[in-house]
Scaffold this motif. Structure first.
Motif, PDB file in Angstrom:
ATOM      1  N   UNK A  18       8.148  10.683 -18.412  1.00  0.00           N
ATOM      2  CA  UNK A  18       7.223  10.893 -19.481  1.00  0.00           C
ATOM      3  C   UNK A  18       6.724  12.189 -20.040  1.00  0.00           C
ATOM      4  N   UNK A  19       6.524  13.109 -19.089  1.00  0.00           N
ATOM      5  CA  UNK A  19       6.101  14.743 -19.428  1.00  0.00           C
ATOM      6  C   UNK A  19       7.370  15.486 -20.172  1.00  0.00           C
ATOM      7  N   UNK A  20       8.386  15.011 -20.225  1.00  0.00           N
ATOM      8  CA  UNK A  20       9.591  15.663 -20.829  1.00  0.00           C
ATOM      9  C   UNK A  20      10.013  16.808 -19.850  1.00  0.00           C
ATOM     10  N   UNK A  21       9.955  16.361 -18.440  1.00  0.00           N
ATOM     11  CA  UNK A  21      10.470  17.839 -17.598  1.00  0.00           C
ATOM     12  C   UNK A  21      11.972  17.324 -16.969  1.00  0.00           C
ATOM     13  N   UNK A  93      14.781  22.769 -12.913  1.00  0.00           N
ATOM     14  CA  UNK A  93      14.055  21.587 -12.553  1.00  0.00           C
ATOM     15  C   UNK A  93      12.718  21.708 -12.848  1.00  0.00           C
ATOM     16  N   UNK A  94      11.929  20.697 -13.099  1.00  0.00           N
ATOM     17  CA  UNK A  94      10.811  20.804 -13.331  1.00  0.00           C
ATOM     18  C   UNK A  94      10.222  21.295 -14.733  1.00  0.00           C
ATOM     19  N   UNK A  95      10.983  22.111 -15.188  1.00  0.00           N
ATOM     20  CA  UNK A  95      10.729  22.930 -16.371  1.00  0.00           C
ATOM     21  C   UNK A  95      10.573  21.655 -17.660  1.00  0.00           C
ATOM     22  N   UNK A  96       9.263  22.066 -18.359  1.00  0.00           N
ATOM     23  CA  UNK A  96       9.223  21.222 -19.631  1.00  0.00           C
ATOM     24  C   UNK A  96      10.071  21.433 -20.741  1.00  0.00           C
ATOM     25  N   UNK A  97      10.731  20.617 -21.192  1.00  0.00           N
ATOM     26  CA  UNK A  97      11.554  20.673 -22.751  1.00  0.00           C
ATOM     27  C   UNK A  97      11.110  20.064 -23.612  1.00  0.00           C
ATOM     28  N   UNK A  98       9.861  19.475 -23.952  1.00  0.00           N
ATOM     29  CA  UNK A  98       9.263  19.094 -25.085  1.00  0.00           C
ATOM     30  C   UNK A  98       9.183  20.180 -25.963  1.00  0.00           C
ATOM     31  N   UNK A  99       9.864  20.055 -27.325  1.00  0.00           N
ATOM     32  CA  UNK A  99       9.432  21.115 -28.219  1.00  0.00           C
ATOM     33  C   UNK A  99      10.471  22.132 -28.394  1.00  0.00           C
ATOM     34  N   UNK A 100      11.343  22.106 -27.426  1.00  0.00           N
ATOM     35  CA  UNK A 100      12.516  23.015 -27.218  1.00  0.00           C
ATOM     36  C   UNK A 100      13.703  22.586 -28.236  1.00  0.00           C
ATOM     37  N   UNK A 101      14.493  23.371 -29.178  1.00  0.00           N
ATOM     38  CA  UNK A 101      15.558  22.959 -29.781  1.00  0.00           C
ATOM     39  C   UNK A 101      16.577  22.851 -28.697  1.00  0.00           C
TER      40      UNK A 101
END
Length: 186
Positions: A18-21, A93-101
């Motif tokens: 849900x958090x895009x991690x 692992x655990x890194x947010x990826x929302x908004x990344x190209x």
């Protein structure tokens, strides 16, 4: 669904989905949405049944999804296969990826286990299951990246992202052919 096909299922949603991690090998449990997705998937599979066996990755989110499905299908205990775990993203692992190209996402994902390694262990595990359970209809619960990479390799075309709770049909014959080729190389 083809009566000879297997069902590959991505586990239900987790808080990190849900958090895009990036989850990878982090053992994050299903959330309530994920459990609801597993139930909905189980109902859809029941309509496409009968099924002989439910197999799962050893990570908790896949195991719980598989147990919910197996309970609904009445297939008995879930068989756990370590090689079906998600790609290891290492320090990402655990890194947010929302908004990344897409390029930035790919660089993060490549910080750990290689895509080739995921394909090799995933296809070998599935081919082994096909050989051991020839003629049986299996539901295999695993992870999005593993499913996508394995299907892309088996079919020779890029498979799109697999959503939480999504069922993807796989012709078990492809796996038997692969298992035969792998056996000849040994």
């Amino acid at each position: 669904m083809n009566p000879q096909a297997w069902a590959l299922v991505r586990h239900g949603e987790t808080a990190w989905n849900r958090a895009s991690r990036l989850q990878g090998r982090a053992d994050i449990p299903l959330n309530d949405t994920g459990r609801a997705q597993a139930l909905a998937t189980a109902e859809a599979l029941a309509e496409a049944g009968p099924w002989d066996l439910v197999v799962s990755s050893t990570l908790g989110r896949a195991r719980e999804t598989a147990r919910i499905i197996a309970h609904r299908l009445g297939t008995g205990a879930v068989v756990e296969v370590t090689a079906l775990v998600e790609r290891d993203y290492g320090p990402a692992e655990g890194t947010g990826i929302a908004g990344l190209d897409e390029r930035a996402k790919a660089e993060l994902m490549d910080a750990g286990e290689s895509a080739a390694s995921v394909v090799l262990r995933g296809t070998a595990a599935l081919a082994g299951l096909a050989s051991t359970h020839a003629g049986k209809r299996l539901v295999v619960v695993s992870h999005g990246t593993l499913i996508r990479l394995v299907l892309s390799s088996l079919r020779g075309v890029d498979h799109p992202r697999v959503e939480n709770g999504e069922v993807v049909e796989l012709d078990a014959g492809l796996l038997l052919d692969l298992d035969e080729r792998l056996s000849q190389k040994r």
